[in-house]
Design a protein around this motif. Structure first.
Motif, PDB file in Angstrom:
ATOM      1  N   SER A 146      39.138 -26.126  47.430  1.00 27.44           N
ATOM      2  CA  SER A 146      40.484 -26.473  47.897  1.00 27.44           C
ATOM      3  C   SER A 146      40.828 -27.875  47.426  1.00 27.44           C
ATOM      4  N   VAL A 147      42.125 -28.125  47.219  1.00 28.54           N
ATOM      5  CA  VAL A 147      42.538 -29.497  46.930  1.00 28.54           C
ATOM      6  C   VAL A 147      42.267 -30.411  48.119  1.00 28.54           C
ATOM      7  N   ALA A 148      42.061 -29.821  49.301  1.00 28.98           N
ATOM      8  CA  ALA A 148      41.687 -30.635  50.463  1.00 28.98           C
ATOM      9  C   ALA A 148      40.407 -31.405  50.199  1.00 28.98           C
ATOM     10  N   ALA A 149      39.557 -30.869  49.317  1.00 24.15           N
ATOM     11  CA  ALA A 149      38.322 -31.555  48.949  1.00 24.15           C
ATOM     12  C   ALA A 149      38.597 -32.833  48.173  1.00 24.15           C
ATOM     13  N   LEU A 150      39.744 -32.884  47.515  1.00 26.74           N
ATOM     14  CA  LEU A 150      40.085 -34.020  46.659  1.00 26.74           C
ATOM     15  C   LEU A 150      41.000 -35.015  47.362  1.00 26.74           C
ATOM     16  N   THR A 151      41.847 -34.518  48.260  1.00 24.56           N
ATOM     17  CA  THR A 151      42.850 -35.370  48.897  1.00 24.56           C
ATOM     18  C   THR A 151      42.457 -35.827  50.290  1.00 24.56           C
ATOM     19  N   GLY A 152      41.541 -35.106  50.936  1.00 22.40           N
ATOM     20  CA  GLY A 152      41.213 -35.412  52.323  1.00 22.40           C
ATOM     21  C   GLY A 152      42.296 -35.019  53.291  1.00 22.40           C
ATOM     22  N   SER A 153      43.241 -34.229  52.817  1.00 27.84           N
ATOM     23  CA  SER A 153      44.353 -33.775  53.655  1.00 27.84           C
ATOM     24  C   SER A 153      44.347 -32.258  53.693  1.00 27.84           C
ATOM     25  N   THR A 234      35.401 -18.048  29.480  1.00 25.30           N
ATOM     26  CA  THR A 234      34.817 -19.169  28.757  1.00 25.30           C
ATOM     27  C   THR A 234      33.304 -19.063  28.838  1.00 25.30           C
ATOM     28  N   LYS A 235      32.624 -19.558  27.815  1.00 29.83           N
ATOM     29  CA  LYS A 235      31.166 -19.543  27.797  1.00 29.83           C
ATOM     30  C   LYS A 235      30.561 -20.940  27.927  1.00 29.83           C
ATOM     31  N   MET A 236      31.402 -21.988  27.828  1.00 34.88           N
ATOM     32  CA  MET A 236      30.872 -23.342  27.753  1.00 34.88           C
ATOM     33  C   MET A 236      31.184 -24.205  28.969  1.00 34.88           C
ATOM     34  N   ALA A 237      32.031 -23.736  29.860  1.00 39.23           N
ATOM     35  CA  ALA A 237      32.390 -24.544  31.017  1.00 39.23           C
ATOM     36  C   ALA A 237      31.401 -24.323  32.153  1.00 39.23           C
ATOM     37  N   THR A 238      30.798 -25.401  32.633  1.00 34.88           N
ATOM     38  CA  THR A 238      29.963 -25.324  33.827  1.00 34.88           C
ATOM     39  C   THR A 238      30.008 -26.661  34.549  1.00 34.88           C
ATOM     40  N   GLY A 239      29.905 -26.606  35.868  1.00 37.84           N
ATOM     41  CA  GLY A 239      29.992 -27.815  36.681  1.00 37.84           C
ATOM     42  C   GLY A 239      31.386 -28.396  36.758  1.00 37.84           C
ATOM     43  N   GLN A 240      32.396 -27.587  36.456  1.00 42.84           N
ATOM     44  CA  GLN A 240      33.767 -28.091  36.400  1.00 42.84           C
ATOM     45  C   GLN A 240      34.530 -27.755  37.683  1.00 42.84           C
ATOM     46  N   ILE A 241      35.448 -28.645  38.042  1.00 43.94           N
ATOM     47  CA  ILE A 241      36.283 -28.498  39.236  1.00 43.94           C
ATOM     48  C   ILE A 241      37.734 -28.486  38.773  1.00 43.94           C
ATOM     49  N   LEU A 242      38.397 -27.353  38.927  1.00 41.66           N
ATOM     50  CA  LEU A 242      39.754 -27.184  38.411  1.00 41.66           C
ATOM     51  C   LEU A 242      40.758 -27.055  39.547  1.00 41.66           C
ATOM     52  N   SER A 243      41.737 -27.943  39.582  1.00 44.21           N
ATOM     53  CA  SER A 243      42.824 -27.842  40.559  1.00 44.21           C
ATOM     54  C   SER A 243      43.887 -26.887  40.055  1.00 44.21           C
ATOM     55  N   VAL A 244      44.289 -25.972  40.916  1.00 40.19           N
ATOM     56  CA  VAL A 244      45.400 -25.054  40.617  1.00 40.19           C
ATOM     57  C   VAL A 244      46.381 -25.247  41.761  1.00 40.19           C
ATOM     58  N   ASP A 245      47.291 -26.208  41.590  1.00 42.44           N
ATOM     59  CA  ASP A 245      48.012 -26.740  42.748  1.00 42.44           C
ATOM     60  C   ASP A 245      49.462 -27.119  42.455  1.00 42.44           C
ATOM     61  N   GLY A 246      50.021 -26.646  41.349  1.00 40.96           N
ATOM     62  CA  GLY A 246      51.396 -27.007  41.025  1.00 40.96           C
ATOM     63  C   GLY A 246      51.584 -28.468  40.714  1.00 40.96           C
ATOM     64  N   GLY A 247      50.488 -29.173  40.423  1.00 39.47           N
ATOM     65  CA  GLY A 247      50.582 -30.601  40.105  1.00 39.47           C
ATOM     66  C   GLY A 247      50.437 -31.501  41.315  1.00 39.47           C
ATOM     67  N   GLN A 248      50.047 -30.963  42.461  1.00 31.76           N
ATOM     68  CA  GLN A 248      49.928 -31.757  43.696  1.00 31.76           C
ATOM     69  C   GLN A 248      49.040 -32.969  43.497  1.00 31.76           C
ATOM     70  N   THR A 249      47.939 -32.801  42.779  1.00 30.00           N
ATOM     71  CA  THR A 249      46.949 -33.877  42.690  1.00 30.00           C
ATOM     72  C   THR A 249      47.121 -34.731  41.433  1.00 30.00           C
ATOM     73  N   LEU A 250      48.259 -34.614  40.758  1.00 29.30           N
ATOM     74  CA  LEU A 250      48.511 -35.510  39.637  1.00 29.30           C
ATOM     75  C   LEU A 250      48.522 -36.959  40.111  1.00 29.30           C
ATOM     76  N   THR A 251      47.883 -37.832  39.327  1.00 29.63           N
ATOM     77  CA  THR A 251      47.875 -39.257  39.706  1.00 29.63           C
ATOM     78  C   THR A 251      48.454 -40.080  38.567  1.00 29.63           C
TER      79      THR A 251
END
Length: 251
Positions: A146-153, A234-251
């Motif tokens: 969840s993006v809650a993991a990134l925002t604390g909200s 994909t065969k090469m992506a591992t350990g990745q964290i992808l936000s799918v949030d409409g741009g909520q977590t853009l900084t």
């Protein structure tokens, strides 16, 4: 392709919402599917029926992912039925809707349940499935965070904390399960689903996303798209964290 030759995907919490969308996307791609549920038996059975209509083999398995013995029994059932497991989607989750300022309102029982389902559960499932996943051409684990993991909200401090732990555990598991098994996580923003609408009817999804770069809540299928990409696109992506949030977590 015979049913026995098809790859197999397990989706925890697979009867409704994002889990159901994942099940049907895997089935549409020819995967036999295992629909895990703990309480939503009728929903799981309907999801299984819909998957079978797509021409694959599908079963529902009741299991509380926070109970290690039940998880091990579920994986044993999969091994007997299919003799393989190619994808695990750790989607099962729970929360308690408690205002972050109400520290006393977040009880120990709430903490224990969220830690059990949201954090221990994905570990138990991944650990139990590891040997099956390592067979063949290698497997994939996708954790629905969840993006809650990134925002604390989010719905509660406990929910945010368990999802933050899930992101960290994703990276740890990616290291120890490589190179045979890839482990990634998807962090959804607000989702237009029963889970959030019934959990807190006072939340206004439209208002919540109004100032996002893409000002709309995701549908479950939007999140399933990202899950399926990590699982088989994909065969090469591992350990990745992808936000799918409409741009909520853009900084």
């Amino acid at each position: 392709m015979n049913h026995s030759d098809r790859p197999v995907a397990l989706v925890t919490g697979g009867g409704t919402g994002v889990g159901r969308a994942c099940v049907l996307q895997f089935a549409d791609r020819g995967y036999n599917v295992v629909v895990n549920y703990s309480r939503s038996g009728k929903d799981a059975d309907q999801t299984v029926a819909d998957a079978v209509q797509l021409g694959v083999d599908a079963i529902a398995v009741k299991c509380d992912v926070s109970v290690d013995t039940e998880v091990c029994a579920m994986i044993a059932t999969i091994q007997v039925r299919f003799s393989r497991l190619d994808v695990v989607v750790n989607n099962a989750a729970t929360t308690s809707f408690v205002d972050h300022g109400d520290l006393d309102g977040l009880t120990e029982a709430m903490w224990d349940r969220m830690l059990g389902v949201n954090l221990k559960g994905p570990f138990f499932v991944t650990r139990a499935a590891a040997n099956l996943l390592k067979q063949g051409d290698g497997g994939s684990v996708v954790n629905v965070s969840s993006v809650a993991a990134l925002t604390g909200s989010g719905s509660s401090i406990g929910y945010c904390a368990t999802k933050g732990g899930l992101n960290t555990m994703t990276k740890s598991l990616a290291r120890v399960m490589a190179p045979n098994v890839r482990v990634n996580a998807v962090c959804p923003g607000p989702i237009n689903s029963r889970w959030i609408l019934e959990g807190n009817p006072d939340w206004d999804l439209n208002a919540m996303v109004a100032d996002y770069p893409i000002p709309k809540a995701s549908d479950p299928s939007d999140i399933a798209d990202a899950v399926v990409f990590f699982a088989i696109g994909t065969k090469m992506a591992t350990g990745q964290i992808l936000s799918v949030d409409g741009g909520q977590t853009l900084t």
